[in-house]
Scaffold this motif. Sequence first.
Motif, PDB file in Angstrom:
ATOM      1  N   ASP A 299       0.842  -1.196   0.000  1.00  0.00           N
ATOM      2  CA  ASP A 299       0.000   0.000   0.000  1.00  0.00           C
ATOM      3  C   ASP A 299       0.874   1.242   0.000  1.00  0.00           C
ATOM      4  O   ASP A 299       2.106   1.168  -0.122  1.00  0.00           O
ATOM      5  CB  ASP A 299      -0.955  -0.020   1.190  1.00  0.00           C
ATOM      6  N   SER A 300       0.239   2.389   0.169  1.00  0.00           N
ATOM      7  CA  SER A 300       0.946   3.671   0.206  1.00  0.00           C
ATOM      8  C   SER A 300       0.136   4.625   1.081  1.00  0.00           C
ATOM      9  O   SER A 300      -0.919   4.266   1.609  1.00  0.00           O
ATOM     10  CB  SER A 300       1.133   4.239  -1.207  1.00  0.00           C
ATOM     11  N   SER A 301       0.629   5.849   1.206  1.00  0.00           N
ATOM     12  CA  SER A 301      -0.076   6.831   2.026  1.00  0.00           C
ATOM     13  C   SER A 301      -1.420   7.227   1.432  1.00  0.00           C
ATOM     14  O   SER A 301      -2.305   7.702   2.142  1.00  0.00           O
ATOM     15  CB  SER A 301       0.793   8.076   2.198  1.00  0.00           C
ATOM     16  N   SER A 302      -1.604   7.031   0.125  1.00  0.00           N
ATOM     17  CA  SER A 302      -2.868   7.387  -0.519  1.00  0.00           C
ATOM     18  C   SER A 302      -3.949   6.336  -0.331  1.00  0.00           C
ATOM     19  O   SER A 302      -5.134   6.623  -0.500  1.00  0.00           O
ATOM     20  CB  SER A 302      -2.643   7.623  -2.019  1.00  0.00           C
ATOM     21  N   CYS A 303      -3.562   5.107   0.019  1.00  0.00           N
ATOM     22  CA  CYS A 303      -4.559   4.041   0.201  1.00  0.00           C
ATOM     23  C   CYS A 303      -3.970   2.987   1.129  1.00  0.00           C
ATOM     24  O   CYS A 303      -2.952   2.364   0.811  1.00  0.00           O
ATOM     25  CB  CYS A 303      -4.935   3.418  -1.148  1.00  0.00           C
TER      26      CYS A 303
ATOM     27  N   SER B  46       7.384  -3.108   6.789  1.00  0.00           N
ATOM     28  CA  SER B  46       8.085  -1.823   6.706  1.00  0.00           C
ATOM     29  C   SER B  46       8.771  -1.486   8.021  1.00  0.00           C
ATOM     30  O   SER B  46       9.885  -0.951   8.036  1.00  0.00           O
ATOM     31  CB  SER B  46       7.102  -0.712   6.328  1.00  0.00           C
ATOM     32  N   TRP B  47       8.126  -1.795   9.143  1.00  0.00           N
ATOM     33  CA  TRP B  47       8.729  -1.502  10.435  1.00  0.00           C
ATOM     34  C   TRP B  47      10.013  -2.306  10.614  1.00  0.00           C
ATOM     35  O   TRP B  47      11.025  -1.819  11.123  1.00  0.00           O
ATOM     36  CB  TRP B  47       7.744  -1.828  11.555  1.00  0.00           C
ATOM     37  N   ILE B  48       9.992  -3.557  10.173  1.00  0.00           N
ATOM     38  CA  ILE B  48      11.176  -4.408  10.301  1.00  0.00           C
ATOM     39  C   ILE B  48      12.276  -3.931   9.360  1.00  0.00           C
ATOM     40  O   ILE B  48      13.459  -3.894   9.728  1.00  0.00           O
ATOM     41  CB  ILE B  48      10.792  -5.870  10.011  1.00  0.00           C
ATOM     42  N   LEU B  49      11.909  -3.558   8.133  1.00  0.00           N
ATOM     43  CA  LEU B  49      12.899  -3.105   7.156  1.00  0.00           C
ATOM     44  C   LEU B  49      13.552  -1.790   7.560  1.00  0.00           C
ATOM     45  O   LEU B  49      14.662  -1.493   7.107  1.00  0.00           O
ATOM     46  CB  LEU B  49      12.233  -2.952   5.777  1.00  0.00           C
TER      47      LEU B  49
ATOM     48  N   LEU C  16       3.201  -4.145   3.456  1.00  0.00           N
ATOM     49  CA  LEU C  16       4.401  -3.400   3.071  1.00  0.00           C
ATOM     50  C   LEU C  16       3.998  -2.022   2.572  1.00  0.00           C
ATOM     51  O   LEU C  16       3.191  -1.909   1.639  1.00  0.00           O
ATOM     52  CB  LEU C  16       5.161  -4.152   1.978  1.00  0.00           C
ATOM     53  N   HIS C  17       4.552  -0.976   3.187  1.00  0.00           N
ATOM     54  CA  HIS C  17       4.301   0.396   2.757  1.00  0.00           C
ATOM     55  C   HIS C  17       5.358   0.773   1.709  1.00  0.00           C
ATOM     56  O   HIS C  17       6.509   1.086   2.047  1.00  0.00           O
ATOM     57  CB  HIS C  17       4.356   1.355   3.945  1.00  0.00           C
TER      58      HIS C  17
ATOM     59  N   VAL D 120      -2.622  -2.083  -3.582  1.00  0.00           N
ATOM     60  CA  VAL D 120      -3.905  -1.395  -3.456  1.00  0.00           C
ATOM     61  C   VAL D 120      -3.715   0.084  -3.809  1.00  0.00           C
ATOM     62  O   VAL D 120      -2.698   0.696  -3.478  1.00  0.00           O
ATOM     63  CB  VAL D 120      -4.487  -1.545  -2.040  1.00  0.00           C
ATOM     64  N   ALA D 121      -4.716   0.633  -4.476  1.00  0.00           N
ATOM     65  CA  ALA D 121      -4.712   2.037  -4.888  1.00  0.00           C
ATOM     66  C   ALA D 121      -6.130   2.583  -4.740  1.00  0.00           C
ATOM     67  O   ALA D 121      -7.098   1.817  -4.727  1.00  0.00           O
ATOM     68  CB  ALA D 121      -4.227   2.176  -6.333  1.00  0.00           C
TER      69      ALA D 121
END
Length: 296
Positions: A19-23, A116-119, A147-148, A170-171
């Motif tokens: 995903d991303s900050s937009s979705c 993402s937190w682990i990476l 994953l962000h 996802v978008a």
Amino acid sequence: MLSELLQGTDTGGFLVIQDSSSCTGRHLLKSFINAALNREENIHVLGFEVSEEELGEGLNTSAPQRLHFHNAYSDPLGWTDHLTFTVHQFCLDELTHLVKQTSQSKPATLVIDSLSWILRHQSPPAVCKTLQQLKRGGAVRAIIGLLHADMHQKGTVGSVCHLATSVITVAPGMKGDEAVAKITKRSKSGKVMQYEEIFSIKDDLTVIVQSKPSHLEHKQTDPEEQQMDPTAHLTFNLRLSDTERKAKEKLALPFVFSKEKKTALLHSGQGSGRILYEPDANDDYDQEDPDDDLDV
């Protein structure tokens, strides 16, 4: 395709929800958790980003003993003495011990919220190595990770997604309650299929696919490895038309002899030139000693 993935990933499967900050993709992640609980599977959740109460909202609580939440939200870096899961414990031995300690006889599904937190606190090669070992080790039945993508470099995202058997990106959709899922699925034979679907999630975390699957691509190579045409932007043409190709085939090459030319060269006819040598008196050529003129 989204409905098929919700029915259960194959043993040894690794599903990435990107995903991303937009979705956000957390609602879809919770839908996968709820679907696994409805199938009476054992779930182990590594919760780094939200609390257990927030993650558990809307989930099937009829059998709470099958949902194991490992609190990595309160103290993810281990700064206090509380017995919680930390990011440094994300390795094969620790995770295997954690799952087998509370798991039933059947292999469990491991949910990571989020990768993402682990990476952000472990090197990408170390994270990918642990994920690959978990896939092959048999400690867990399947892995589902959030994953962000906009938090990491493209190479890091590509490395994690390359290990996955399925990736759901996802978008935002056209309507407020809709989202677009771009699905990449890799079979065991190496075949890669891509789909795009519009979906929505109900309050009970049920996923409703709004449109029929749109099959985008079907190929053998990795979808991120797109081959570029080196002749696409040239100022001259490297390809031949049909007329030019026919003219090229009729052209006689200078080093290729025809049958008539070979015959004329191998069989000399009348009037062919010959070189005759008559010795001169000054040549002083001795028949008995041909090397007499040499100063030896």
